[in-house]
Design a protein around this motif. Structure first.
Motif, PDB file in Angstrom:
ATOM      1  N   GLY A 190      18.081  73.901  37.775  1.00 36.29           N
ATOM      2  CA  GLY A 190      18.045  75.021  38.878  1.00 36.29           C
ATOM      3  C   GLY A 190      18.954  74.847  39.730  1.00 36.29           C
ATOM      4  O   GLY A 190      20.020  75.572  40.169  1.00 36.29           O
ATOM      5  N   LYS A 231      23.053  76.324  39.737  1.00 40.43           N
ATOM      6  CA  LYS A 231      23.153  77.425  40.893  1.00 40.43           C
ATOM      7  C   LYS A 231      24.479  77.218  41.735  1.00 40.43           C
ATOM      8  O   LYS A 231      25.315  78.286  42.020  1.00 40.43           O
ATOM      9  CB  LYS A 231      22.001  77.734  41.694  1.00 40.43           C
ATOM     10  CG  LYS A 231      21.832  76.529  42.875  1.00 40.43           C
ATOM     11  CD  LYS A 231      22.467  76.772  43.798  1.00 40.43           C
ATOM     12  CE  LYS A 231      22.215  75.243  44.934  1.00 40.43           C
ATOM     13  NZ  LYS A 231      23.196  75.227  46.084  1.00 40.43           N
ATOM     14  N   VAL A 250      25.441  86.990  39.566  1.00 40.67           N
ATOM     15  CA  VAL A 250      24.284  86.297  39.776  1.00 40.67           C
ATOM     16  C   VAL A 250      23.163  86.680  38.783  1.00 40.67           C
ATOM     17  O   VAL A 250      22.805  85.718  38.254  1.00 40.67           O
ATOM     18  CB  VAL A 250      23.642  87.107  41.114  1.00 40.67           C
ATOM     19  CG1 VAL A 250      22.340  86.488  41.414  1.00 40.67           C
ATOM     20  CG2 VAL A 250      24.607  86.488  42.508  1.00 40.67           C
ATOM     21  N   PHE A 263      22.389  83.851  36.113  1.00 39.52           N
ATOM     22  CA  PHE A 263      21.185  83.332  36.298  1.00 39.52           C
ATOM     23  C   PHE A 263      20.324  83.185  34.562  1.00 39.52           C
ATOM     24  O   PHE A 263      19.827  82.382  34.091  1.00 39.52           O
ATOM     25  CB  PHE A 263      20.212  84.250  36.942  1.00 39.52           C
ATOM     26  CG  PHE A 263      18.743  83.961  36.934  1.00 39.52           C
ATOM     27  CD1 PHE A 263      18.125  82.689  37.372  1.00 39.52           C
ATOM     28  CD2 PHE A 263      17.691  84.450  36.001  1.00 39.52           C
ATOM     29  CE1 PHE A 263      17.131  82.405  37.275  1.00 39.52           C
ATOM     30  CE2 PHE A 263      16.564  84.368  35.928  1.00 39.52           C
ATOM     31  CZ  PHE A 263      15.972  83.058  36.422  1.00 39.52           C
ATOM     32  N   MET A 322      22.073  80.003  33.244  1.00 39.38           N
ATOM     33  CA  MET A 322      21.161  78.995  33.894  1.00 39.38           C
ATOM     34  C   MET A 322      20.044  78.748  33.061  1.00 39.38           C
ATOM     35  O   MET A 322      19.719  77.779  32.507  1.00 39.38           O
ATOM     36  CB  MET A 322      20.906  79.005  35.335  1.00 39.38           C
ATOM     37  CG  MET A 322      21.844  79.046  36.325  1.00 39.38           C
ATOM     38  SD  MET A 322      21.544  79.641  38.127  1.00 39.38           S
ATOM     39  CE  MET A 322      20.089  78.750  38.535  1.00 39.38           C
ATOM     40  N   ASP A 330      17.282  79.630  45.028  1.00 36.32           N
ATOM     41  CA  ASP A 330      18.448  78.800  45.454  1.00 36.32           C
ATOM     42  C   ASP A 330      19.682  79.552  45.090  1.00 36.32           C
ATOM     43  O   ASP A 330      20.924  79.449  45.780  1.00 36.32           O
ATOM     44  CB  ASP A 330      18.570  77.216  44.949  1.00 36.32           C
ATOM     45  CG  ASP A 330      19.223  76.360  45.995  1.00 36.32           C
ATOM     46  OD1 ASP A 330      19.833  77.060  46.960  1.00 36.32           O
ATOM     47  OD2 ASP A 330      19.260  75.099  46.042  1.00 36.32           O
ATOM     48  N   LEU A 331      19.836  79.950  44.049  1.00 39.48           N
ATOM     49  CA  LEU A 331      20.990  80.961  43.265  1.00 39.48           C
ATOM     50  C   LEU A 331      21.146  82.080  44.331  1.00 39.48           C
ATOM     51  O   LEU A 331      22.365  82.244  44.835  1.00 39.48           O
ATOM     52  CB  LEU A 331      20.586  81.396  42.157  1.00 39.48           C
ATOM     53  CG  LEU A 331      21.792  82.261  41.458  1.00 39.48           C
ATOM     54  CD1 LEU A 331      22.588  81.473  40.918  1.00 39.48           C
ATOM     55  CD2 LEU A 331      21.081  83.043  40.164  1.00 39.48           C
ATOM     56  N   CYS A 379      24.724  82.275  46.440  1.00 36.82           N
ATOM     57  CA  CYS A 379      25.588  83.242  46.251  1.00 36.82           C
ATOM     58  C   CYS A 379      25.691  84.427  47.320  1.00 36.82           C
ATOM     59  O   CYS A 379      26.694  85.053  47.172  1.00 36.82           O
ATOM     60  CB  CYS A 379      25.238  83.818  44.722  1.00 36.82           C
ATOM     61  SG  CYS A 379      25.320  82.773  43.279  1.00 36.82           S
TER      62      CYS A 379
END
Ligand SMILES: NC(=O)C1=CN([C@@H]2O[C@H](COP(=O)(O)OP(=O)(O)OC[C@H]3O[C@@H](n4cnc5c(N)ncnc54)[C@H](O)[C@@H]3O)[C@@H](O)[C@H]2O)C=CC1
Ligand SMILES: O=C(CO)COP(=O)(O)O
Length: 314
Positions: free
Chosen positions: A175, A179, A203, A207, A210, A232-233, A237
């Protein structure tokens, strides 16, 4: 209890400062000329207390718990030279990246170099400056050994730093690494003037990438929805404090970017692009970021590459 932090960059210094309010902490850096001034240029405006010991000598590091806060691409070389010193102690990786040479995460590099150690990962939404200022922050502490996870969670939590624990090391670590790649894409979209709606798409679809890649590497999907992934993403972002986001902004706008700045997502995008075909996963945004970072793809073609992909179910 005593703790040592290896790597006197912004993050290592902030963690050392935060923990020094609670226990005996030594911060190791390869260049500590700043130490007498009690202010690290990587963390300007933050006064470091005298109680925080700063050294450039690894033989001074006696703590049982060691936080490794070096950039991901430098960790392998550091371990090749110094791992024997640390083997058998509890080692906590604080780096957010995937090693380009081995395509492994930092925790696997550490575990290979220090087979007698318990290896943990500390990750999650947190800017070094926020931690250093004592602003409230929640992080994830991951360790496969549940008992070690519990004691590290206790030892590394402070009044302003709240740690949640998990045994999903791969999920927490990926993660934090992935990110950064998506944050570059989000920054590029804003820098190129594509707007906030485009950023929200990046985003969200980022995700999904990810989660796909992390699952292919053995992570639990729910870990990705936690602090270390989605948390954290979102932070990275949406904030100009993020170096990955700012690097993306510069790419998008065609501006120069300060050389020597740690931008983990650029190398990690290239690592991800190498992993994707091996694992049989499609990661169009990450692969685009790799192409932009390598200069293989020009920004003016980036949008077409994403928008001209075949239409599909969400
Ligand atoms: N700065 C932040 O807000 C946060 C950073 N991180 C992660 O922490 C890691 C470190 O980042 P920062 O501290 O921000 O970087 P930084 O750019 O502030 O500092 C990097 C430090 O590493 C040192 N260094 C580089 N190569 C080295 C080597 N071979 N041997 C010894 N020292 C070496 C440099 O001298 C410098 O002091 C990265 O993986 C980053 O993603 C994680 C959370 C927050
Ligand atoms: O990891 C971070 C925030 O959680 C720091 O992000 P940057 O490395 O992009 O500055």
């Amino acid at each position: 209890m005593s703790i040592a932090v290896i790597g006197a960059g912004a993050f290592g210094t902030a963690l050392a400062l935060s923990l020094a309010g609670k226990t005996d902490v030594t911060l190791w850096g390869r260049d500590t000329a700043w130490a007498e001034r009690r202010e690290n240029p990587r963390l300007p405006g933050i006064a470091l207390p005298r109680s925080l010991q700063v050294t450039d000598r690894l033989d001074k590091i006696g703590a049982r718990t060691i936080l490794l806060a070096l950039p991901a691409q430098t960790l392998g070389g550091f371990l090749a030279d110094h791992a024997a010193r640390f083997d058998g102690r509890d080692l906590v990786s604080c780096a957010k990246g995937i090693d380009l040479v081995t395509l492994n995460g930092p925790s696997a590099l550490i575990a290979q170099a220090c087979p007698r150690s318990n290896v943990a990962v500390l990750t999650g939404p947190s800017f070094a400056a926020d931690i250093a200022r004592g602003l409230p922050t929640a992080l994830t502490l991951a360790c496969a050994d549940a008992a070690t996870a519990e004691h590290l969670q206790r030892d590394l939590s402070t009044a302003s730093l709240r740690l949640y624990r998990t045994t999903d090391v791969a999920g927490a670590e990926l993660g934090g690494a992935l990110k950064n790649v998506i944050a570059i894409a989000a920054g590029a979209a804003i820098g190129a003037g594509f707007g906030d709606s485009a950023r929200a798409s990046i985003v969200t679809r980022g995700f999904a990438e990810m989660t796909r890649l992390a699952a292919a590497l053995g992570a639990r999907p729910e870990t990705l929805t936690g602090l270390s992934g989605l948390g954290d993403l979102v932070l990275t972002c949406t904030s100009d404090q993020s170096r990955n986001f700012r690097y993306g902004l510069a790419l998008g706008a065609g501006d120069d970017f300060a050389a020597g700045t740690t931008v983990e997502g650029a190398a990690t995008a290239r690592a991800v692009a190498a992993l994707a075909p091996r694992l049989g996963v499609e990661l169009p945004i990450s692969q685009l970021v790799a192409g932009l970072a390598e200069g293989r793809i020009a920004m003016e073609h980036a949008l077409d590459i994403l928008l001209n992909r075949p239409l599909k179910e969400e």
